[in-house]
Design a protein around this motif. Structure first.
Motif, PDB file in Angstrom:
ATOM      1  N   GLY A  46      -6.492  15.361  -3.061  1.00  0.00           N
ATOM      2  CA  GLY A  46      -5.468  14.437  -2.577  1.00  0.00           C
ATOM      3  C   GLY A  46      -5.976  13.028  -2.337  1.00  0.00           C
ATOM      4  N   VAL A  47      -7.255  12.795  -2.654  1.00  0.00           N
ATOM      5  CA  VAL A  47      -7.853  11.490  -2.381  1.00  0.00           C
ATOM      6  C   VAL A  47      -7.180  10.384  -3.183  1.00  0.00           C
ATOM      7  CG1 VAL A  47      -9.955  10.122  -2.721  1.00  0.00           C
ATOM      8  CG2 VAL A  47     -10.084  12.355  -1.630  1.00  0.00           C
ATOM      9  N   PHE A  48      -6.871  10.658  -4.454  1.00  0.00           N
ATOM     10  CA  PHE A  48      -6.297   9.604  -5.292  1.00  0.00           C
ATOM     11  C   PHE A  48      -4.878   9.245  -4.845  1.00  0.00           C
ATOM     12  CE2 PHE A  48      -4.139   8.270  -9.339  1.00  0.00           C
ATOM     13  CZ  PHE A  48      -4.703   7.005  -9.376  1.00  0.00           C
ATOM     14  N   ASP A  49      -4.048  10.237  -4.560  1.00  0.00           N
ATOM     15  CA  ASP A  49      -2.705   9.954  -4.044  1.00  0.00           C
ATOM     16  C   ASP A  49      -2.785   9.189  -2.732  1.00  0.00           C
ATOM     17  OD1 ASP A  49      -1.170  10.989  -6.084  1.00  0.00           O
ATOM     18  OD2 ASP A  49      -1.013  12.987  -5.207  1.00  0.00           O
ATOM     19  N   GLY A  50      -3.745   9.576  -1.893  1.00  0.00           N
ATOM     20  CA  GLY A  50      -3.912   8.873  -0.629  1.00  0.00           C
ATOM     21  C   GLY A  50      -4.305   7.428  -0.826  1.00  0.00           C
ATOM     22  N   CYS A  51      -5.159   7.175  -1.805  1.00  0.00           N
ATOM     23  CA  CYS A  51      -5.573   5.800  -2.087  1.00  0.00           C
ATOM     24  C   CYS A  51      -4.408   4.997  -2.648  1.00  0.00           C
ATOM     25  CB  CYS A  51      -6.741   5.800  -3.067  1.00  0.00           C
ATOM     26  SG  CYS A  51      -7.469   4.169  -3.339  1.00  0.00           S
ATOM     27  N   ALA A  52      -3.599   5.623  -3.497  1.00  0.00           N
ATOM     28  CA  ALA A  52      -2.434   4.930  -4.046  1.00  0.00           C
ATOM     29  C   ALA A  52      -1.515   4.446  -2.930  1.00  0.00           C
ATOM     30  CB  ALA A  52      -1.670   5.856  -4.994  1.00  0.00           C
ATOM     31  N   ALA A  53      -1.273   5.298  -1.932  1.00  0.00           N
ATOM     32  CA  ALA A  53      -0.438   4.889  -0.800  1.00  0.00           C
ATOM     33  C   ALA A  53      -1.057   3.722  -0.056  1.00  0.00           C
ATOM     34  CB  ALA A  53      -0.238   6.081   0.143  1.00  0.00           C
ATOM     35  N   GLN A  54      -2.364   3.753   0.125  1.00  0.00           N
ATOM     36  CA  GLN A  54      -3.059   2.694   0.858  1.00  0.00           C
ATOM     37  C   GLN A  54      -2.985   1.369   0.110  1.00  0.00           C
ATOM     38  OE1 GLN A  54      -6.811   3.962   2.398  1.00  0.00           O
ATOM     39  NE2 GLN A  54      -7.641   1.903   2.572  1.00  0.00           N
ATOM     40  N   ARG A  55      -3.239   1.392  -1.193  1.00  0.00           N
ATOM     41  CA  ARG A  55      -3.219   0.149  -1.957  1.00  0.00           C
ATOM     42  C   ARG A  55      -1.800  -0.407  -2.101  1.00  0.00           C
ATOM     43  NH1 ARG A  55      -7.117  -0.569  -0.251  1.00  0.00           N
ATOM     44  NH2 ARG A  55      -9.213  -0.286  -1.065  1.00  0.00           N
ATOM     45  N   MET A  56      -0.814   0.458  -2.288  1.00  0.00           N
ATOM     46  CA  MET A  56       0.557  -0.042  -2.431  1.00  0.00           C
ATOM     47  C   MET A  56       1.113  -0.539  -1.098  1.00  0.00           C
ATOM     48  SD  MET A  56       1.100   0.044  -5.635  1.00  0.00           S
ATOM     49  CE  MET A  56      -0.672  -0.233  -5.794  1.00  0.00           C
ATOM     50  N   LEU A  57       0.705   0.077   0.009  1.00  0.00           N
ATOM     51  CA  LEU A  57       1.113  -0.437   1.313  1.00  0.00           C
ATOM     52  C   LEU A  57       0.507  -1.820   1.530  1.00  0.00           C
ATOM     53  CD1 LEU A  57       2.587  -0.095   3.983  1.00  0.00           C
ATOM     54  CD2 LEU A  57       0.581   1.101   4.888  1.00  0.00           C
ATOM     55  N   GLY A  58      -0.732  -2.001   1.110  1.00  0.00           N
ATOM     56  CA  GLY A  58      -1.347  -3.323   1.204  1.00  0.00           C
ATOM     57  C   GLY A  58      -0.568  -4.356   0.408  1.00  0.00           C
ATOM     58  N   THR A  59      -0.073  -3.961  -0.760  1.00  0.00           N
ATOM     59  CA  THR A  59       0.762  -4.860  -1.563  1.00  0.00           C
ATOM     60  C   THR A  59       2.041  -5.220  -0.816  1.00  0.00           C
ATOM     61  OG1 THR A  59      -0.082  -3.979  -3.654  1.00  0.00           O
ATOM     62  CG2 THR A  59       2.068  -5.052  -3.716  1.00  0.00           C
ATOM     63  N   ALA A  60       2.636  -4.234  -0.162  1.00  0.00           N
ATOM     64  CA  ALA A  60       3.903  -4.461   0.533  1.00  0.00           C
ATOM     65  C   ALA A  60       3.756  -5.405   1.716  1.00  0.00           C
ATOM     66  CB  ALA A  60       4.490  -3.123   0.992  1.00  0.00           C
ATOM     67  N   ILE A  61       2.643  -5.329   2.426  1.00  0.00           N
ATOM     68  CA  ILE A  61       2.471  -6.190   3.598  1.00  0.00           C
ATOM     69  C   ILE A  61       1.673  -7.451   3.275  1.00  0.00           C
ATOM     70  CG2 ILE A  61       2.626  -4.211   5.158  1.00  0.00           C
ATOM     71  CD1 ILE A  61      -0.400  -4.407   5.570  1.00  0.00           C
ATOM     72  N   GLY A  62       1.214  -7.546   2.026  1.00  0.00           N
ATOM     73  CA  GLY A  62       0.483  -8.746   1.616  1.00  0.00           C
ATOM     74  C   GLY A  62      -0.900  -8.847   2.213  1.00  0.00           C
ATOM     75  N   GLN A  63      -1.504  -7.706   2.541  1.00  0.00           N
ATOM     76  CA  GLN A  63      -2.834  -7.714   3.150  1.00  0.00           C
ATOM     77  C   GLN A  63      -3.555  -6.425   2.797  1.00  0.00           C
ATOM     78  OE1 GLN A  63      -2.865  -8.604   7.335  1.00  0.00           O
ATOM     79  NE2 GLN A  63      -4.925  -7.777   7.636  1.00  0.00           N
ATOM     80  N   ARG A  64      -4.761  -6.548   2.292  1.00  0.00           N
ATOM     81  CA  ARG A  64      -5.535  -5.368   1.915  1.00  0.00           C
ATOM     82  C   ARG A  64      -5.843  -4.516   3.140  1.00  0.00           C
ATOM     83  NH1 ARG A  64      -9.157  -4.032  -2.421  1.00  0.00           N
ATOM     84  NH2 ARG A  64     -10.838  -2.647  -1.753  1.00  0.00           N
ATOM     85  N   ILE A  65      -5.668  -3.208   3.012  1.00  0.00           N
ATOM     86  CA  ILE A  65      -5.976  -2.265   4.088  1.00  0.00           C
ATOM     87  C   ILE A  65      -7.302  -1.604   3.758  1.00  0.00           C
ATOM     88  CG2 ILE A  65      -5.214  -0.206   5.320  1.00  0.00           C
ATOM     89  CD1 ILE A  65      -2.343  -0.956   4.467  1.00  0.00           C
TER      90      ILE A  65
END
Length: 389
Positions: A330-349
């Motif tokens: 599940g690591v890759f799906d988890g990373c996808a959520a993290q990177r796309m959330l960063g896109t949504a808030i305009g800040q890398r997580i």
């Protein structure tokens, strides 16, 4: 309340639009903000589904995914012309600017075919055996099997030759070209890229001082005291072997290098190979380790304890083995959520485990549609503290 309500829904429309389109809201989204339908979860979901069906959103998010993987770096990488010897020296065949544009187009079609006209499953980005080639790329990568040779201006779907162990975006020529040096692979660049952006692991800490005697000895493949030569130190693998065996390099590189060592069958332009740059047989096997021993950067410095790979403890063979483990854990799906959330808030997580990301990861069904619905629906996405930032 009646005064603040339109502002709240207007903010929601802007957030949806800039996340999914990279642009201002379209008329339908503006209307949904005005009539209050964006005040409900159902209204938000309807708009997300509508926007994701639009070619403009699909094109924008395809580029977001490619930049998440660092494929945009392909435009900055000039390769040793000797690597292009299978191409004609006349016309544009060896024109690297043209080739880099071809690779970017190929990567865009690959991602689009999975997320928008295929399964929509994020995991398929790591497993697909498809590659898109035009005339130039089909000659540069003859292991891409096509039905009919395409022209230089048209791209067709091809399938990689069985037995090469290709696996999705991590073995696409565009990704490998972007993550390599001019004439050879870079285990550090590839490994750090996967560690940071495909596995989304927290930082391994500040770089060590490479000018110290012990660090210099590790870099030169010598024992810590410099009295013994461990290897000829003339290939990426031998240099990596020294980093993995000796401090002060070992602690951090044990978390970085294994991700790239399993990709060694793919050269600096993404070509398949069985021998490395020094003519040695490639063994694409890597061991992922658990918690690393504490690292002391220098006498009197703070001791840094580094957590090992989330794939540990296990040994992985090749790109397909890596993809399988990234998906099963599940690591890759988890990373996808993290990177796309960063896109949504305009800040890398940069932190993997946060209270906001946990529920998003748990609720998503593995598709790009579900991911964005669960990313953009929570109330915290619209919460603002106010005041100076």
């Amino acid at each position: 309340r009646s005064t603040l309500f339109p502002y709240t829904t207007l903010f929601r429309s802007s957030q949806l639009s800039f996340t999914l389109l990279g642009n201002i809201p379209d008329p339908a989204l503006t209307a949904a903000a005005a009539d209050g339908s964006l005040a409900t979860p159902a209204g938000i979901t309807n708009q997300i589904n509508r926007l994701l069906a639009q070619p403009a959103a699909q094109a924008y998010l395809t580029d977001v995914v490619l930049n998440w993987f660092g494929v945009g770096m392909v435009f900055d990488k000039v390769k040793d012309p000797a690597l292009l010897s299978t191409l004609s020296s006349t016309g544009l065949d060896q024109d690297q600017a043209a080739l880099r544009n071809d690779l970017w187009t190929s990567a865009r079609q690959f991602v689009s075919s999975i997320l928008w006209s295929g399964s929509g499953k994020i995991d398929d980005l790591l497993t697909s055996q498809t590659v898109y080639v035009n005339g130039r790329l089909s000659k540069l990568y003859p292991d891409a099997i096509v039905g009919q040779a395409p022209s230089d201006t048209t791209f067709v779907a091809a399938t990689w030759t069985a037995g090469e162990g290709r696996s999705g975006l991590l073995t696409q020529p565009s990704y490998l070209w972007a993550a390599s040096d001019p004439a050879q692979n870079s285990i550090v660049k590839r490994g750090k890229g996967i560690h940071d952006d495909v596995v989304c692991q927290d930082s391994v800490g500040a770089p060590v001082d490479l000018s110290t005697p012990s660090a210099m000895n590790a870099i030169e493949c010598k024992s810590l005291d410099g009295t013994q030569t461990l290897s000829t130190c003339d290939s990426e693998i031998l240099i990596s072997d020294a980093r993995l065996a000796l401090q002060p390099c070992q602690t951090c590189h044990a978390q970085i290098d294994p991700y790239a060592r399993v990709l060694q069958n793919f050269g600096p332009i993404g070509n398949y190979r069985t021998m490395d740059e020094k003519g040695r047989s490639i063994d694409p096997v890597a061991t992922f380790v658990a918690t690393q021993p504490p690292l002391v950067l220098q006498p009197g410095a703070t001791v840094i304890s580094v957590v090992g790979s989330p794939l540990a403890p296990r040994t992985v063979t090749g790109a397909q083995g890596l993809a399988s483990v990234l998906i099963s854990t599940g690591v890759f799906d988890g990373c996808a959520a993290q990177r796309m959330l960063g896109t949504a808030i305009g800040q890398r997580i940069n932190t993997y485990n946060t209270c906001e990301l946990g529920p998003i990861r748990a609720a998503s069904d593995g598709t790009i549609q579900s991911l964005f619905i669960n990313l953009l629906s929570p109330d915290f996405m619209r919460a603002r503290a106010g005041g100076p930032q």
